[in-house]
Design a protein around this motif. Structure first.
Motif, PDB file in Angstrom:
ATOM      1  N   GLN A  92       0.833  -1.205   0.000  1.00  0.00           N
ATOM      2  CA  GLN A  92       0.000   0.000   0.000  1.00  0.00           C
ATOM      3  C   GLN A  92       0.873   1.263   0.000  1.00  0.00           C
ATOM      4  O   GLN A  92       0.583   2.238  -0.702  1.00  0.00           O
ATOM      5  CB  GLN A  92      -0.912   0.009   1.242  1.00  0.00           C
ATOM      6  N   ILE A  93       1.937   1.247   0.772  1.00  0.00           N
ATOM      7  CA  ILE A  93       2.812   2.419   0.842  1.00  0.00           C
ATOM      8  C   ILE A  93       3.542   2.612  -0.489  1.00  0.00           C
ATOM      9  O   ILE A  93       3.676   3.740  -0.981  1.00  0.00           O
ATOM     10  CB  ILE A  93       3.817   2.298   2.004  1.00  0.00           C
ATOM     11  N   ARG A  94       4.005   1.508  -1.109  1.00  0.00           N
ATOM     12  CA  ARG A  94       4.676   1.629  -2.417  1.00  0.00           C
ATOM     13  C   ARG A  94       3.732   2.213  -3.461  1.00  0.00           C
ATOM     14  O   ARG A  94       4.125   3.060  -4.279  1.00  0.00           O
ATOM     15  CB  ARG A  94       5.191   0.261  -2.877  1.00  0.00           C
ATOM     16  N   GLN A  95       2.470   1.767  -3.443  1.00  0.00           N
ATOM     17  CA  GLN A  95       1.500   2.297  -4.399  1.00  0.00           C
ATOM     18  C   GLN A  95       1.258   3.787  -4.174  1.00  0.00           C
ATOM     19  O   GLN A  95       1.143   4.562  -5.134  1.00  0.00           O
ATOM     20  CB  GLN A  95       0.179   1.518  -4.280  1.00  0.00           C
ATOM     21  N   LEU A  96       1.203   4.198  -2.907  1.00  0.00           N
ATOM     22  CA  LEU A  96       1.042   5.617  -2.608  1.00  0.00           C
ATOM     23  C   LEU A  96       2.255   6.418  -3.095  1.00  0.00           C
ATOM     24  O   LEU A  96       2.111   7.506  -3.653  1.00  0.00           O
ATOM     25  CB  LEU A  96       0.869   5.817  -1.102  1.00  0.00           C
ATOM     26  N   GLU A  97       3.438   5.877  -2.883  1.00  0.00           N
ATOM     27  CA  GLU A  97       4.651   6.569  -3.316  1.00  0.00           C
ATOM     28  C   GLU A  97       4.689   6.728  -4.832  1.00  0.00           C
ATOM     29  O   GLU A  97       5.142   7.752  -5.349  1.00  0.00           O
ATOM     30  CB  GLU A  97       5.888   5.825  -2.805  1.00  0.00           C
ATOM     31  N   GLU A  98       4.188   5.730  -5.554  1.00  0.00           N
ATOM     32  CA  GLU A  98       4.117   5.835  -7.017  1.00  0.00           C
ATOM     33  C   GLU A  98       3.149   6.943  -7.431  1.00  0.00           C
ATOM     34  O   GLU A  98       3.415   7.704  -8.372  1.00  0.00           O
ATOM     35  CB  GLU A  98       3.676   4.491  -7.609  1.00  0.00           C
ATOM     36  N   LEU A  99       2.015   7.050  -6.710  1.00  0.00           N
ATOM     37  CA  LEU A  99       1.044   8.094  -7.024  1.00  0.00           C
ATOM     38  C   LEU A  99       1.589   9.485  -6.692  1.00  0.00           C
ATOM     39  O   LEU A  99       1.395  10.443  -7.440  1.00  0.00           O
ATOM     40  CB  LEU A  99      -0.256   7.851  -6.256  1.00  0.00           C
ATOM     41  N   VAL A 100       2.275   9.589  -5.554  1.00  0.00           N
ATOM     42  CA  VAL A 100       2.823  10.868  -5.123  1.00  0.00           C
ATOM     43  C   VAL A 100       4.052  11.252  -5.942  1.00  0.00           C
ATOM     44  O   VAL A 100       4.328  12.429  -6.187  1.00  0.00           O
ATOM     45  CB  VAL A 100       3.166  10.823  -3.616  1.00  0.00           C
ATOM     46  N   GLY A 101       4.801  10.225  -6.370  1.00  0.00           N
ATOM     47  CA  GLY A 101       6.015  10.476  -7.132  1.00  0.00           C
ATOM     48  C   GLY A 101       7.225  10.784  -6.285  1.00  0.00           C
ATOM     49  O   GLY A 101       8.252  11.239  -6.792  1.00  0.00           O
ATOM     50  N   GLN A 102       7.106  10.547  -4.970  1.00  0.00           N
ATOM     51  CA  GLN A 102       8.213  10.798  -4.048  1.00  0.00           C
ATOM     52  C   GLN A 102       8.171   9.770  -2.926  1.00  0.00           C
ATOM     53  O   GLN A 102       7.100   9.243  -2.602  1.00  0.00           O
ATOM     54  CB  GLN A 102       8.102  12.199  -3.425  1.00  0.00           C
ATOM     55  N   PRO A 103       9.313   9.487  -2.306  1.00  0.00           N
ATOM     56  CA  PRO A 103       9.298   8.589  -1.151  1.00  0.00           C
ATOM     57  C   PRO A 103       8.579   9.240   0.026  1.00  0.00           C
ATOM     58  O   PRO A 103       8.628  10.462   0.203  1.00  0.00           O
ATOM     59  CB  PRO A 103      10.784   8.367  -0.839  1.00  0.00           C
ATOM     60  N   LEU A 104       7.896   8.422   0.818  1.00  0.00           N
ATOM     61  CA  LEU A 104       7.144   8.922   1.974  1.00  0.00           C
ATOM     62  C   LEU A 104       7.883   8.698   3.289  1.00  0.00           C
ATOM     63  O   LEU A 104       7.685   9.453   4.235  1.00  0.00           O
ATOM     64  CB  LEU A 104       5.772   8.251   2.034  1.00  0.00           C
ATOM     65  N   PHE A 105       8.704   7.660   3.331  1.00  0.00           N
ATOM     66  CA  PHE A 105       9.422   7.336   4.570  1.00  0.00           C
ATOM     67  C   PHE A 105      10.877   7.034   4.250  1.00  0.00           C
ATOM     68  O   PHE A 105      11.214   6.615   3.133  1.00  0.00           O
ATOM     69  CB  PHE A 105       8.791   6.116   5.265  1.00  0.00           C
ATOM     70  N   GLU A 106      11.713   7.244   5.238  1.00  0.00           N
ATOM     71  CA  GLU A 106      13.114   6.860   5.106  1.00  0.00           C
ATOM     72  C   GLU A 106      13.605   6.341   6.449  1.00  0.00           C
ATOM     73  O   GLU A 106      13.166   6.810   7.502  1.00  0.00           O
ATOM     74  CB  GLU A 106      13.971   8.034   4.629  1.00  0.00           C
TER      75      GLU A 106
END
Length: 315
Positions: free
Chosen positions: A37-51
């Motif tokens: 789910q997080i990877r799909q969100l990151e693809e939609l946003v176009g940026q990483p969400l967590f590090e």
């Protein structure tokens, strides 16, 4: 963007827990499902969400922005649900309320009086110290907060509704209990128990001591109001505490209120929210209740403090 509410729920769980595995437990999902789910969100946003830095999970700037947007979306949906129930003639929903720890003894009684008018409203109560209340206000975590000493450097709307008397208390065998009329200077030779940094009661007392030129050389810091109250009863020192927080101990004789000339120190309890905030229908109803029921609230506070016998107001 084609984000789903489920993705935003999972994302919010990761933000709050700072852990994929804990978020998975909370959402009753597997960890790979959360990661997907997080990877799909990151693809939609176009940026990483967590590090990850070391073994700790941090939010990126994109995640901070998405977190604020998610909170706004879920708040609007919750407000819609409340408005629809209101249209059906019954106010329903949950009041998310954060209170300073010294207000936790009175606020449940206040909410119970409110609930008698709106029986289908529930309460989620967060009890924190003043510093945490201020952070929650900045993060828009709650519908409303109840605090004293409202910060002047924030854009806030606040409604004072009840005096918060702070009094000096001692164990019943303390020599000052039989000394008659006292001043703050008379208290100075004795150990003073104080709350942790960030406490609203501590801040109010320190400012008052400075104003009155009172100096306590012996202090002992106690990390919670309940522990501080028990420490006084155990004879470890004196303390200045909200009368609401020690009403039972004063009524039963476990503690004694000292007759200090400069006390009580009065501060007002205020119900507070950020200026411009869209307050939920339940929050608006709670504000309206406080504005309209000052007499009932004062009577309830007096009864809670043990000065007005009889049934609950409104019962």
């Amino acid at each position: 963007m084609r984000m789903t509410l489920r993705q935003l729920q999972v994302f919010t769980a990761v933000c709050e827990s700072r852990s994929y595995s804990r978020a998975a437990e909370e959402m009753a999902l597997t960890q790979p499902a959360v990661s997907l789910q997080i990877r799909q969100l990151e693809e939609l946003v176009g940026q990483p969400l967590f590090e990850y830095i070391g073994k700790k999970l941090y939010l990126t700037d994109a995640a901070d922005a998405l977190k604020r947007a998610s909170a706004d979306i879920f708040q609007r949906l919750e407000n819609l649900d409340m408005q629809l129930s209101d249209l059906q003639g019954s106010l329903q929903g949950q009041l998310n309320l954060a209170v300073e720890s010294s207000a936790k003894y009175f606020v449940p009684h206040l909410f119970a009086a409110f609930k008698r008018q709106h029986p289908e409203v529930n309460l989620h109560l967060s009890v924190v110290n003043r510093a945490q209340v201020i952070k929650r206000l900045a993060d828009n975590r709650d519908d409303l907060v109840i605090m004293s000493l409202v910060p002047q450097d924030m854009a806030l709307e606040f409604l004072p509704f009840l005096n918060n008397p702070i009094v000096a208390v001692a164990p019943p065998d303390h020599p000052l209990c039989s000394a008659g009329q006292l001043t703050l200077k008379d208290l100075e030779p004795y150990p003073l128990l104080i709350r942790e940094p960030g406490s609203g009661t501590r801040k109010a007392c320190e400012e008052y001591f400075q104003q009155k030129h009172a100096h306590f050389a012996q202090t002992l810091e106690v990390g919670s109001l309940d522990a501080l109250r028990e420490s006084v009863a155990a004879g470890l020192g004196l303390a200045l505490l909200p009368r609401h927080a020690v009403s039972l101990e004063l009524a039963t004789g476990l503690l004694r209120e000292l007759a200090v000339e400069e006390l009580p120190l009065y501060r007002s309890w205020c119900v507070v929210h950020a200026r411009g905030k869209r307050v939920s229908p339940v929050g608006q109803a709670f504000l309206a209740f406080i504005r309209a029921e000052r007499t009932q609230i004062s009577a309830l506070a007096a009864r809670f403090a043990g000065t007005l016998p009889g049934p609950h107001p409104g019962s």
